[in-house]
Design a protein around this motif. Structure first.
Motif, PDB file in Angstrom:
ATOM      1  N   ARG A 509       0.867  -1.345   0.282  1.00 20.72           N
ATOM      2  CA  ARG A 509      -0.321  -0.067   0.180  1.00 20.72           C
ATOM      3  C   ARG A 509       1.125   1.439  -0.240  1.00 20.72           C
ATOM      4  N   ILE A 510       1.875   0.948   1.068  1.00 20.45           N
ATOM      5  CA  ILE A 510       2.838   2.878   0.574  1.00 20.45           C
ATOM      6  C   ILE A 510       3.231   2.059  -0.284  1.00 20.45           C
ATOM      7  N   LEU A 511       3.918   1.403  -1.316  1.00 19.28           N
ATOM      8  CA  LEU A 511       4.279   1.655  -2.426  1.00 19.28           C
ATOM      9  C   LEU A 511       3.711   1.770  -3.986  1.00 19.28           C
ATOM     10  N   GLU A 512       1.996   1.716  -3.550  1.00 20.65           N
ATOM     11  CA  GLU A 512       1.029   2.488  -4.180  1.00 20.65           C
ATOM     12  C   GLU A 512       1.469   3.773  -4.019  1.00 20.65           C
ATOM     13  N   ARG A 513       0.879   4.378  -2.740  1.00 17.74           N
ATOM     14  CA  ARG A 513       1.218   5.624  -2.042  1.00 17.74           C
ATOM     15  C   ARG A 513       2.319   6.766  -3.390  1.00 17.74           C
ATOM     16  N   ILE A 514       2.974   5.900  -2.564  1.00 17.76           N
ATOM     17  CA  ILE A 514       4.482   7.230  -3.179  1.00 17.76           C
ATOM     18  C   ILE A 514       4.434   6.487  -5.048  1.00 17.76           C
ATOM     19  N   GLY A 515       4.037   5.667  -5.303  1.00 21.50           N
ATOM     20  CA  GLY A 515       3.800   5.793  -6.778  1.00 21.50           C
ATOM     21  C   GLY A 515       3.127   6.887  -7.711  1.00 21.50           C
ATOM     22  N   GLY A 516       2.146   7.109  -6.313  1.00 15.81           N
ATOM     23  CA  GLY A 516       0.962   7.901  -6.865  1.00 15.81           C
ATOM     24  C   GLY A 516       1.169   9.505  -6.510  1.00 15.81           C
ATOM     25  N   GLY A 517       2.535   9.465  -6.226  1.00 13.98           N
ATOM     26  CA  GLY A 517       2.826  10.935  -6.162  1.00 13.98           C
ATOM     27  C   GLY A 517       3.562  11.779  -4.866  1.00 13.98           C
ATOM     28  N   THR A 518       3.008  11.154  -3.029  1.00 12.56           N
ATOM     29  CA  THR A 518       2.848  10.661  -2.000  1.00 12.56           C
ATOM     30  C   THR A 518       4.609  10.687  -1.757  1.00 12.56           C
ATOM     31  N   THR A 519       5.199  11.384  -0.760  1.00 15.74           N
ATOM     32  CA  THR A 519       6.055  11.204   0.027  1.00 15.74           C
ATOM     33  C   THR A 519       6.447  10.128   0.755  1.00 15.74           C
ATOM     34  N   PRO A 520       7.558   9.474   0.573  1.00 16.81           N
ATOM     35  CA  PRO A 520       7.391   8.695   1.640  1.00 16.81           C
ATOM     36  C   PRO A 520       7.012   8.853   3.097  1.00 16.81           C
ATOM     37  N   ALA A 521       6.992   9.822   4.268  1.00 14.03           N
ATOM     38  CA  ALA A 521       6.993  10.175   5.040  1.00 14.03           C
ATOM     39  C   ALA A 521       4.671  10.314   5.054  1.00 14.03           C
ATOM     40  N   ALA A 522       4.583  11.399   4.369  1.00 18.07           N
ATOM     41  CA  ALA A 522       2.779  11.014   4.048  1.00 18.07           C
ATOM     42  C   ALA A 522       2.698   8.872   4.011  1.00 18.07           C
ATOM     43  N   ALA A 523       3.221   8.921   3.046  1.00 15.97           N
ATOM     44  CA  ALA A 523       3.157   7.726   2.807  1.00 15.97           C
ATOM     45  C   ALA A 523       2.681   6.332   3.619  1.00 15.97           C
ATOM     46  N   PHE A 524       3.871   6.862   4.706  1.00 13.09           N
ATOM     47  CA  PHE A 524       3.939   5.987   5.918  1.00 13.09           C
ATOM     48  C   PHE A 524       3.001   5.970   6.688  1.00 13.09           C
ATOM     49  N   ALA A 525       3.099   7.321   7.186  1.00 20.05           N
ATOM     50  CA  ALA A 525       1.613   8.067   8.265  1.00 20.05           C
ATOM     51  C   ALA A 525       0.314   7.851   7.444  1.00 20.05           C
ATOM     52  N   ALA A 526      -0.091   7.203   6.383  1.00 19.13           N
ATOM     53  CA  ALA A 526      -1.489   7.290   6.409  1.00 19.13           C
ATOM     54  C   ALA A 526      -1.866   5.620   6.323  1.00 19.13           C
ATOM     55  N   GLU A 527      -0.929   5.039   7.146  1.00 23.17           N
ATOM     56  CA  GLU A 527      -0.999   3.359   7.320  1.00 23.17           C
ATOM     57  C   GLU A 527      -1.751   3.628   9.204  1.00 23.17           C
ATOM     58  N   GLU A 528      -2.975   3.058   8.993  1.00 24.04           N
ATOM     59  CA  GLU A 528      -3.524   2.833  10.505  1.00 24.04           C
ATOM     60  C   GLU A 528      -2.600   2.715  11.772  1.00 24.04           C
ATOM     61  N   VAL A 529      -1.742   1.031  11.681  1.00 20.61           N
ATOM     62  CA  VAL A 529      -0.696   1.052  12.352  1.00 20.61           C
ATOM     63  C   VAL A 529       0.581   1.873  12.314  1.00 20.61           C
ATOM     64  N   ARG A 530       0.921   3.043  13.648  1.00 17.76           N
ATOM     65  CA  ARG A 530       1.750   3.978  13.735  1.00 17.76           C
ATOM     66  C   ARG A 530       3.221   3.312  13.074  1.00 17.76           C
ATOM     67  N   LEU A 531       3.905   3.828  12.223  1.00 21.06           N
ATOM     68  CA  LEU A 531       4.538   3.217  12.135  1.00 21.06           C
ATOM     69  C   LEU A 531       6.376   4.258  12.216  1.00 21.06           C
ATOM     70  N   PRO A 532       7.071   3.443  12.258  1.00 19.31           N
ATOM     71  CA  PRO A 532       8.304   4.504  13.232  1.00 19.31           C
ATOM     72  C   PRO A 532       8.436   5.472  11.293  1.00 19.31           C
ATOM     73  N   ARG A 533       8.746   6.519  11.090  1.00 19.34           N
ATOM     74  CA  ARG A 533       9.029   7.623  10.366  1.00 19.34           C
ATOM     75  C   ARG A 533      10.479   6.557   9.671  1.00 19.34           C
ATOM     76  N   PRO A 534      10.663   7.026   8.479  1.00 16.18           N
ATOM     77  CA  PRO A 534      11.262   6.948   7.732  1.00 16.18           C
ATOM     78  C   PRO A 534      11.861   7.093   7.512  1.00 16.18           C
ATOM     79  N   ASP A 535      13.701   7.141   7.750  1.00 23.92           N
ATOM     80  CA  ASP A 535      14.916   8.286   7.701  1.00 23.92           C
ATOM     81  C   ASP A 535      15.524   8.167   6.494  1.00 23.92           C
ATOM     82  N   PRO A 536      16.486   9.104   6.498  1.00 26.31           N
ATOM     83  CA  PRO A 536      17.028  10.148   5.590  1.00 26.31           C
ATOM     84  C   PRO A 536      18.012   9.409   5.333  1.00 26.31           C
ATOM     85  N   ILE A 537      18.759   9.018   3.713  1.00 27.17           N
ATOM     86  CA  ILE A 537      20.020   8.578   3.625  1.00 27.17           C
ATOM     87  C   ILE A 537      20.436   9.831   2.109  1.00 27.17           C
TER      88      ILE A 537
END
Length: 644
Positions: A509-537
């Motif tokens: 689901r997160i990959l699909e959101r990112i593919g639609g133009g959502t930022t990784p942080a927003a794609a992770f935050a959209a999940e019902e489960v509270r996930l760790p924020r993605p880290d920059p590399i």
């Protein structure tokens, strides 16, 4: 952040980096002197697992190779069992290695290469395990080593010949491989390449169900993952220690023995002398006499040698015996019968005629019996202790073979028997994390795990001081733990596996959101489960490698992706899923005088050589012809797993 992921990403069994190398060593003495019948086209029953050209590979060959490979792996992982080894793909790796090695040897024979008896003999003499106390090859040590490993002389010689043929074939394939500088620059610049993106983690634990598995679900999961719950072999050891006092007077030399040893070695204790020489060697006796005459007429040996276009050499101080071994008995005799400062009568060795001038004579005084007494006493005492211990060991073996117990022997020695708790080959008390076996048992632990029950052995715990009599009293083989005993562990693992399935769906689901133009942080935050924020590399390959730690798979994926792409990657052990996004690639530049350039050239040249080798082996297999009997391999797998 990277360190946190490295702690998170752990493997179950650390075999990956060492498996290929250890398996190659493991088959070094794998082949046995076994004849078999049948042939591929056809293979009869389970007699052969493969045919390579005209060479048959029997099931016993492969079984012995797998056992030896497992023994090698156990040097780094003492508790690994045969079932775990096979579960990790060990049997298939051993089979591939045996087939490759056999094919290479057959290829060598086909095109006229040979490994004769003399070459094999020289290889045997070079193996340190076959050397005696004097450092030279010992027939007794050789036979003893073969007997200990269950090998035959013919089998070892055949295997060494096969290995020597493989060396002749394979060494030229990758020898001197060099990657061109222009190509090296392209690859080396990758170390300077900078990549930026994001790395996120979806831990399975956050998606794991709260309810426990049903009995049917537990049974299904347990049956599918039995290899994850293999318990190591453990053994109960019984042992007793005793010191030199138990030997009594049997190890103490008598006065007669001391004097006899002094007489036997009278030359060692007699007066002697060391000499230093100036020497020149010429091809003929006439030339040697001419140089000697010039020196006797008032010149120097160095000047006379220079006139002849030769150089002198300084020798010594050296004893007569050592000089004789370096030159010849005739040269040593002439040189040691000549006065200080004089030129010896020319004498001949295998190198030519020696003209020797005596530079200095140092007398070494002899030693009387009383002066040498302490040295002789210690030497004889050590020898007698060893002999008495060997006699005791032989006596113990005979008595135990006649039905006496370990207790009968220890009663005679008046020592007590200690019984351990069940211990593993790693030296840990089974069921504990850090409780170690008694220190005195550590040197014999490997031996104890190769012994049969009730067959005591004698060993030196502290050389020359303390001795150990030990046996294995109870052996519990390695096997999968019963479900009833590990129910809580399996329940937790089942929950993690279910959580991993849910985490994968969330990752999609997160990959699909990112593919639609959502930022990784927003794609992770959209999940019902509270996930760790993605880290920059933001890192280069050079910076990544400088950490000196294992490169975790998500970062390895990060450096193999296309710019602007996002991918998911499963973590090991159902731990979760990674989302790896690569935003930008900044090309790197490298100068030819950069130390990294030389390192890259060496590394990639080695990689190129490995590729040449792999391609050559594949071609050899095709040329020679390799056929495998899958049914025989499967039957052997069942046998090694104890499923017959």
């Amino acid at each position: 952040m990277i360190t946190a992921f490295q702690r998170f990403f752990k493997s179950k069994i650390g075999l990956g980096l060492t498996m290929a190398f250890l398996l190659l060593i493991g088959v070094a003495f794998a082949s046995m002197d076994v004849s078999s019948t049948g042939s591929l086209g056809g293979l009869s029953g389970e007699s052969n697992v493969a045919v390579v050209g005209d060479e048959k590979v029997s099931a016993l060959d492969l079984s012995q190779a797998a056992t030896n490979a497992l023994d090698q792996v156990r040097q780094n992982n003492p508790t690994i069992s045969m079932p775990a080894f096979i579960a990790e793909g060990g049997l298939e790796n051993v089979l591939d290695t045996v087939l490759d090695r056999t094919a290479i040897a057959e290829f060598g024979r086909k095109y006229g290469l040979r490994a004769g008896d003399n070459l094999v003999n020289s290889e045997i003499r070079r193996i340190p395990a076959f050397r005696g106390p004097d450092g030279n090859f010992s027939e007794d040590a050789y036979r003893g080593a073969l007997q200990q490993q269950g090998l035959s002389d013919v089998g070892v010689r055949d295997d060494l010949a096969q290995g020597l043929l493989a060396q002749q074939v394979m060494v030229p394939v990758a020898f001197g491989t060099q990657l061109p500088d222009k190509l090296t620059s392209r690859y080396a610049a990758l170390f300077k390449e900078r990549r930026t993106g994001t790395l996120g983690l979806l831990p399975s634990a956050l998606f794991a169900p709260e309810e426990d598995a049903t009995d049917a679900q537990m049974k299904e999961y347990y049956d599918a993952n039995r290899s994850d719950y293999i318990r190591p072999e453990r053994r109960v050891l019984r042992y007793a220690t005793f010191g030199l006092d138990a030997l009594g007077d049997r190890a103490e030399p008598t006065e007669e023995e001391l004097r006899a040893r002094y007489t036997e070695n009278s030359s060692v204790y007699a007066a002697s002398e060391d000499r230093t020489f100036t020497q020149v060697i010429v091809p003929t006796q006439q030339a040697a006499n001419a140089i000697r005459n010039r020196v006797n007429a008032g010149g120097t040996l160095a000047a006379a040698a220079r006139e002849a276009g030769l150089d002198t050499a300084q020798i010594g101080p050296v004893s007569r015996g050592d000089f004789a071994r370096q030159t010849s008995p005739a040269v040593a005799q002439a040189s040691f019968e000549t006065a200080n400062g004089a030129i010896a009568e020319p004498a001949r060795s295998g190198l030519g005629w020696h003209v020797v001038q005596v530079n200095n004579i140092t007398s070494v005084g002899g030693r009387s019996f009383e002066q040498a007494r302490r040295e002789i006493l210690e030497s004889l005492r050590t020898e007698k202790r060893r002999r008495v211990i060997n006699e005791m060991a032989a006596s113990f073996e005979e008595r135990l073979a006649d039905g006496e117990s370990l207790g009968d022997v220890t009663d005679e020695l008046d020592v007590e028997i200690t019984t351990t708790q069940p211990v593993t080959a790693a030296g840990l008390v089974y069921g504990t994390r850090d409780q170690q076996v008694a220190e005195i048992l550590r040197p014999v632990l490997a031996t104890a795990f190769q012994m049969e029950e009730g067959e005591p052995q004698l060993a030196e715990a502290v050389p020359g001081e303390t001795f150990l009599l030990f046996e294995t009293s109870t052996i519990t083989p390695s096997a999968t733990a019963p479900l009833a005993e590990i129910e809580n562990e399996v329940k937790a693992a089942w929950k993690m596996s279910r959580g991993s399935i849910a985490a994968k769906a969330a990752a999609d689901r997160i990959l699909e959101r990112i593919g639609g133009g959502t930022t990784p942080a927003a794609a992770f935050a959209a999940e019902e489960v509270r996930l760790p924020r993605p880290d920059p590399i933001n890192i280069t390959r050079e910076e990544l490698l400088q950490s000196g730690q294992r490169v975790i798979p998500p970062l390895a994926l990060f450096f193999s992706m296309a710019e602007g792409s996002t991918k998911r990657l499963e973590a090991e052990n159902d731990a979760g899923w990674f989302i790896v996004g690569l935003d930008d690639i900044e090309a790197g530049l490298i100068a030819s005088d950069d130390p990294l350039f030389a390192q890259a050239k060496a590394q990639f040249s080695q990689t190129l050589g490995s590729e040449y080798t792999a391609q050559f082996i594949a071609a050899v297999r095709t040329d020679i012809g390799v056929e495998t009997n899958d049914e025989a391999v499967a039957a052997l797998r069942r046998q090694l797993l104890g499923n017959n």
